[in-house]
Scaffold this motif. Structure first.
Motif, PDB file in Angstrom:
ATOM      1  N   LEU A 269      -6.788  -6.935   8.512  1.00  0.00           N
ATOM      2  CA  LEU A 269      -6.853  -5.778   7.609  1.00  0.00           C
ATOM      3  C   LEU A 269      -7.260  -6.218   6.201  1.00  0.00           C
ATOM      4  O   LEU A 269      -8.044  -5.540   5.529  1.00  0.00           O
ATOM      5  CB  LEU A 269      -5.486  -5.080   7.593  1.00  0.00           C
TER       6      LEU A 269
ATOM      7  N   ARG B 216     -10.962  -6.201   5.718  1.00  0.00           N
ATOM      8  CA  ARG B 216     -11.766  -5.017   6.084  1.00  0.00           C
ATOM      9  C   ARG B 216     -12.252  -4.269   4.843  1.00  0.00           C
ATOM     10  O   ARG B 216     -11.509  -4.087   3.885  1.00  0.00           O
ATOM     11  CB  ARG B 216     -10.937  -4.070   6.965  1.00  0.00           C
TER      12      ARG B 216
ATOM     13  N   VAL C   8      -4.976  15.768  -4.464  1.00  0.00           N
ATOM     14  CA  VAL C   8      -6.118  15.517  -3.573  1.00  0.00           C
ATOM     15  C   VAL C   8      -5.782  14.502  -2.483  1.00  0.00           C
ATOM     16  O   VAL C   8      -6.346  14.524  -1.394  1.00  0.00           O
ATOM     17  CB  VAL C   8      -7.368  15.014  -4.320  1.00  0.00           C
ATOM     18  N   ASN C   9      -4.848  13.607  -2.789  1.00  0.00           N
ATOM     19  CA  ASN C   9      -4.501  12.560  -1.820  1.00  0.00           C
ATOM     20  C   ASN C   9      -3.884  13.114  -0.542  1.00  0.00           C
ATOM     21  O   ASN C   9      -3.838  12.424   0.471  1.00  0.00           O
ATOM     22  CB  ASN C   9      -3.538  11.555  -2.451  1.00  0.00           C
ATOM     23  N   LEU C  10      -3.417  14.322  -0.598  1.00  0.00           N
ATOM     24  CA  LEU C  10      -2.832  14.937   0.591  1.00  0.00           C
ATOM     25  C   LEU C  10      -3.893  15.097   1.690  1.00  0.00           C
ATOM     26  O   LEU C  10      -3.578  15.090   2.879  1.00  0.00           O
ATOM     27  CB  LEU C  10      -2.256  16.306   0.218  1.00  0.00           C
TER      28      LEU C  10
ATOM     29  N   PRO D  29      -6.994  10.516   0.761  1.00  0.00           N
ATOM     30  CA  PRO D  29      -6.023   9.610   0.121  1.00  0.00           C
ATOM     31  C   PRO D  29      -6.667   8.476  -0.673  1.00  0.00           C
ATOM     32  O   PRO D  29      -6.354   7.296  -0.493  1.00  0.00           O
ATOM     33  CB  PRO D  29      -5.219   9.092   1.316  1.00  0.00           C
TER      34      PRO D  29
ATOM     35  N   ARG E 290      -4.339   6.172  -2.686  1.00  0.00           N
ATOM     36  CA  ARG E 290      -3.563   5.264  -1.822  1.00  0.00           C
ATOM     37  C   ARG E 290      -4.447   4.066  -1.431  1.00  0.00           C
ATOM     38  O   ARG E 290      -3.985   2.936  -1.384  1.00  0.00           O
ATOM     39  CB  ARG E 290      -3.063   5.985  -0.567  1.00  0.00           C
ATOM     40  N   PHE E 291      -5.705   4.330  -1.133  1.00  0.00           N
ATOM     41  CA  PHE E 291      -6.590   3.232  -0.722  1.00  0.00           C
ATOM     42  C   PHE E 291      -6.976   2.352  -1.908  1.00  0.00           C
ATOM     43  O   PHE E 291      -7.131   1.138  -1.758  1.00  0.00           O
ATOM     44  CB  PHE E 291      -7.809   3.782   0.021  1.00  0.00           C
TER      45      PHE E 291
ATOM     46  N   GLU F 190      -4.954   1.682  -4.256  1.00  0.00           N
ATOM     47  CA  GLU F 190      -3.765   0.841  -4.407  1.00  0.00           C
ATOM     48  C   GLU F 190      -3.746  -0.269  -3.341  1.00  0.00           C
ATOM     49  O   GLU F 190      -3.404  -1.425  -3.638  1.00  0.00           O
ATOM     50  CB  GLU F 190      -2.496   1.699  -4.278  1.00  0.00           C
ATOM     51  N   LEU F 191      -4.115   0.073  -2.116  1.00  0.00           N
ATOM     52  CA  LEU F 191      -4.127  -0.938  -1.052  1.00  0.00           C
ATOM     53  C   LEU F 191      -5.149  -2.032  -1.344  1.00  0.00           C
ATOM     54  O   LEU F 191      -4.922  -3.212  -1.049  1.00  0.00           O
ATOM     55  CB  LEU F 191      -4.421  -0.277   0.301  1.00  0.00           C
TER      56      LEU F 191
ATOM     57  N   ASP G  56      -3.736  -4.173  -4.096  1.00  0.00           N
ATOM     58  CA  ASP G  56      -2.640  -5.024  -3.586  1.00  0.00           C
ATOM     59  C   ASP G  56      -3.135  -6.035  -2.540  1.00  0.00           C
ATOM     60  O   ASP G  56      -2.310  -6.716  -1.916  1.00  0.00           O
ATOM     61  CB  ASP G  56      -1.549  -4.150  -2.946  1.00  0.00           C
TER      62      ASP G  56
ATOM     63  N   VAL H   6      -4.083  -5.505   0.370  1.00  0.00           N
ATOM     64  CA  VAL H   6      -3.698  -5.142   1.749  1.00  0.00           C
ATOM     65  C   VAL H   6      -4.967  -4.945   2.576  1.00  0.00           C
ATOM     66  O   VAL H   6      -5.017  -5.314   3.752  1.00  0.00           O
ATOM     67  CB  VAL H   6      -2.831  -3.866   1.761  1.00  0.00           C
TER      68      VAL H   6
ATOM     69  N   PHE I 241     -11.695   5.274   7.760  1.00  0.00           N
ATOM     70  CA  PHE I 241     -10.399   5.933   7.872  1.00  0.00           C
ATOM     71  C   PHE I 241     -10.644   7.436   7.802  1.00  0.00           C
ATOM     72  O   PHE I 241     -11.187   7.939   6.818  1.00  0.00           O
ATOM     73  CB  PHE I 241      -9.475   5.490   6.734  1.00  0.00           C
TER      74      PHE I 241
ATOM     75  N   THR J  17     -10.032   4.594  12.462  1.00  0.00           N
ATOM     76  CA  THR J  17      -8.656   5.038  12.690  1.00  0.00           C
ATOM     77  C   THR J  17      -8.421   6.207  11.750  1.00  0.00           C
ATOM     78  O   THR J  17      -9.214   6.436  10.834  1.00  0.00           O
ATOM     79  CB  THR J  17      -7.640   3.907  12.440  1.00  0.00           C
ATOM     80  N   GLY J  18      -7.365   6.941  11.984  1.00  0.00           N
ATOM     81  CA  GLY J  18      -7.121   8.073  11.102  1.00  0.00           C
ATOM     82  C   GLY J  18      -6.001   8.953  11.591  1.00  0.00           C
ATOM     83  O   GLY J  18      -5.196   8.561  12.438  1.00  0.00           O
TER      84      GLY J  18
ATOM     85  N   PRO K  71      -2.636  16.600   5.945  1.00  0.00           N
ATOM     86  CA  PRO K  71      -2.607  15.458   6.859  1.00  0.00           C
ATOM     87  C   PRO K  71      -1.829  14.239   6.359  1.00  0.00           C
ATOM     88  O   PRO K  71      -1.408  13.414   7.147  1.00  0.00           O
ATOM     89  CB  PRO K  71      -4.095  15.106   7.052  1.00  0.00           C
ATOM     90  N   LEU K  72      -1.629  14.128   5.047  1.00  0.00           N
ATOM     91  CA  LEU K  72      -0.839  13.006   4.530  1.00  0.00           C
ATOM     92  C   LEU K  72       0.602  13.413   4.274  1.00  0.00           C
ATOM     93  O   LEU K  72       1.396  12.612   3.786  1.00  0.00           O
ATOM     94  CB  LEU K  72      -1.480  12.440   3.260  1.00  0.00           C
TER      95      LEU K  72
ATOM     96  N   LEU L  40       2.994  14.955   2.250  1.00  0.00           N
ATOM     97  CA  LEU L  40       3.660  15.480   1.060  1.00  0.00           C
ATOM     98  C   LEU L  40       2.812  15.250  -0.178  1.00  0.00           C
ATOM     99  O   LEU L  40       2.454  14.099  -0.477  1.00  0.00           O
ATOM    100  CB  LEU L  40       5.006  14.782   0.862  1.00  0.00           C
ATOM    101  N   PRO L  41       2.484  16.308  -0.934  1.00  0.00           N
ATOM    102  CA  PRO L  41       1.739  16.111  -2.177  1.00  0.00           C
ATOM    103  C   PRO L  41       2.606  15.398  -3.211  1.00  0.00           C
ATOM    104  O   PRO L  41       3.807  15.646  -3.302  1.00  0.00           O
ATOM    105  CB  PRO L  41       1.417  17.547  -2.625  1.00  0.00           C
TER     106      PRO L  41
ATOM    107  N   GLN M  49       2.927   8.948   1.482  1.00  0.00           N
ATOM    108  CA  GLN M  49       1.516   8.900   1.906  1.00  0.00           C
ATOM    109  C   GLN M  49       1.120   7.480   2.309  1.00  0.00           C
ATOM    110  O   GLN M  49       0.403   7.278   3.290  1.00  0.00           O
ATOM    111  CB  GLN M  49       0.626   9.389   0.767  1.00  0.00           C
ATOM    112  N   ARG M  50       1.610   6.506   1.574  1.00  0.00           N
ATOM    113  CA  ARG M  50       1.261   5.106   1.880  1.00  0.00           C
ATOM    114  C   ARG M  50       1.808   4.707   3.251  1.00  0.00           C
ATOM    115  O   ARG M  50       1.134   4.004   4.008  1.00  0.00           O
ATOM    116  CB  ARG M  50       1.802   4.191   0.784  1.00  0.00           C
TER     117      ARG M  50
ATOM    118  N   ARG N 101      -7.050  19.405 -13.444  1.00  0.00           N
ATOM    119  CA  ARG N 101      -8.208  19.708 -12.587  1.00  0.00           C
ATOM    120  C   ARG N 101      -8.051  21.114 -12.024  1.00  0.00           C
ATOM    121  O   ARG N 101      -6.987  21.729 -12.125  1.00  0.00           O
ATOM    122  CB  ARG N 101      -8.319  18.716 -11.426  1.00  0.00           C
TER     123      ARG N 101
END
Lengths: 155, 236
Positions: free
Chosen positions: A35, A38, A93-95, A98, A101-102, A104-105, A108, A110, A151, B16-17, B43-44, B46-47, B53-54, B128
């Motif tokens: 990972l 990647r 928007v991350n909902l 994401p 989150r990516f 951050e990965l 880090d 990851v 992803f 993947t997803g 899909p993740l 919780l806002p 989410q992580r 936004r």
């Protein structure tokens, strides 16, 4: 909750109507790349695009490019379906996509890194085969960018 | 989603997803997906909860190590129950609905005027807005929608008109939903839906259009009703 048993009959029947068979022989890229090596692209079917891009048509198998440095304020959604909640996307928007989150990965270590661009389709109103040409076109773009992993997020 | 994954994987990109509807994913047999129980549109999960989410993202990425596939794994974590709808207060009292009065344009504009300060607050807090698909002011969009409703004999006749209507409604809905959820916190989406479809002029406008399109007998307009009003609109 999207447990079919929790849904009203009409909703359950609608979703089960979308059960279609496999598109062909199994596709499988063997594991092996760690990972942390990647290079990842995000691909969503949420009908997202930049404010300046053309909105998705009622049915539309094309994709929009979401530049890697795109800010959340420039992201809008023109998905045709009205059968999902959008208030969560308005909040974060991350909902749906994401990206933070990516980032951050990647920061880090990851994952190895992020693609130069990410991509959005609009998954509504078409049979799965309709997406083949644009998805294969996208695969060529990802290869050229050194991306080995996608992803995927629905909406 | 499954189709895009399948075609990318068959072209050599590992995928993947997240899957939201387990049965659909299972049937299409894409390479790797993590099924979650979260509501459609989330899909993740919780806002505003980066840790949650992580965890979801890492669980889906872990599927890349599976020795063989297809893999469809169930994510074990549910979203916690939202705070009760009773703690969510709609910031405005919607004007009377306009049905049958022949004054849709003014009713829609009156509602927008009530919501605008809350929309401004939403933009300030969130930094936004998701309004912007149609490329013009929501007041102009409201006038456009009002003109359509105030002339019952006038129905959209072309695909271009329907596409424009879709974009008009997307922005009006986004404006409405961002305004009523302007205050901080995870908005209780069922209450947001109830306010739109049960109380607002905009919801009434879309329900009225749906009924007219349904009654028109025009197959294209009847098909369009599926992108006008959600299946569960009047459930709440």
């Amino acid at each position: 909750m999207v447990r079919l048993s929790d849904l009203p009959d009409y909703e359950r029947e609608h979703l089960l109507d979308k059960n279609l068979g496999p598109l062909g022989p199994p596709a499988w890229v063997p594991p092996g790349t760690p990972l942390r090596e990647r290079r990842v692209a995000l691909v969503t079917t949420a009908g997202l695009h930049r404010r300046s891009d053309s909105a998705f048509d009622l049915t539309d198998a094309s994709y929009r490019v979401l530049p890697g440095d795109l800010g959340a304020a420039d992201l809008v959604m023109s998905h045709s379906s009205v059968n999902f909640d959008r208030s969560g996307f308005a909040e974060d928007v991350n909902l749906v996509f994401p990206i933070d989150r990516f980032r951050e990965l990647a920061e880090d270590d990851v994952i190895g890194g992020l693609a130069s661009n990410h991509f959005s389709f609009m998954g509504a109103g078409l049979l799965p085969e309709a997406y083949e040409a644009s998805a294969r076109d996208l695969a060529r773009i990802l290869h050229r960018d050194g991306v080995d992993t996608a992803f995927l997020t629905p909406v | 989603m499954s189709a895009v994954a399948y075609y990318l994987e068959s072209a050599g990109i590992a995928t993947t997803g997240i899957s939201l509807v387990r049965e659909n994913t299972k049937a299409l047999r894409p390479p790797r997906f993590l099924w979650v129980t979260f509501p459609l549109g989330r899909p993740l999960g919780l806002p505003g909860d980066a840790a949650f989410q992580r965890r979801v993202v890492l669980a889906a990425l872990a599927l890349l190590d599976a020795p063989s596939g297809p893999v469809l794994e169930d994510y074990p974590e549910d979203v916690p129950d939202l705070p009760g709808d009773d703690v969510f207060a709609c910031p405005v009292r919607f004007p009377p609905r306009a049905s049958g009065r022949g004054r849709w344009g003014s009713a829609l504009l009156e509602e927008i005027a009530l919501l605008r300060p809350w929309y401004a607050l939403s933009r300030e807090r969130r930094g936004r807005t998701t309004v912007g698909v149609a490329g013009t002011l929501v007041e102009t969009l409201a006038e456009r929608l009002g003109a359509l409703l105030d002339a019952p004999e006038r129905l959209p006749g072309t695909l271009a008109e329907l596409t424009e209507l879709k974009r008009t409604l997307a922005d009006l809905r986004a404006f409405h939903e961002e305004a009523v959820t302007a205050q901080p916190g995870d908005p209780p989406w069922r209450e947001v839906r109830r306010l739109l479809w049960r109380e607002s002029v905009l919801g009434d406008a879309m329900l009225t259009l749906r009924d007219r399109f349904d009654a028109s007998g025009d197959p294209r307009l009847r098909a369009f009703t599926r992108v006008l009003v959600p299946r569960g609109a009047l459930e709440d």
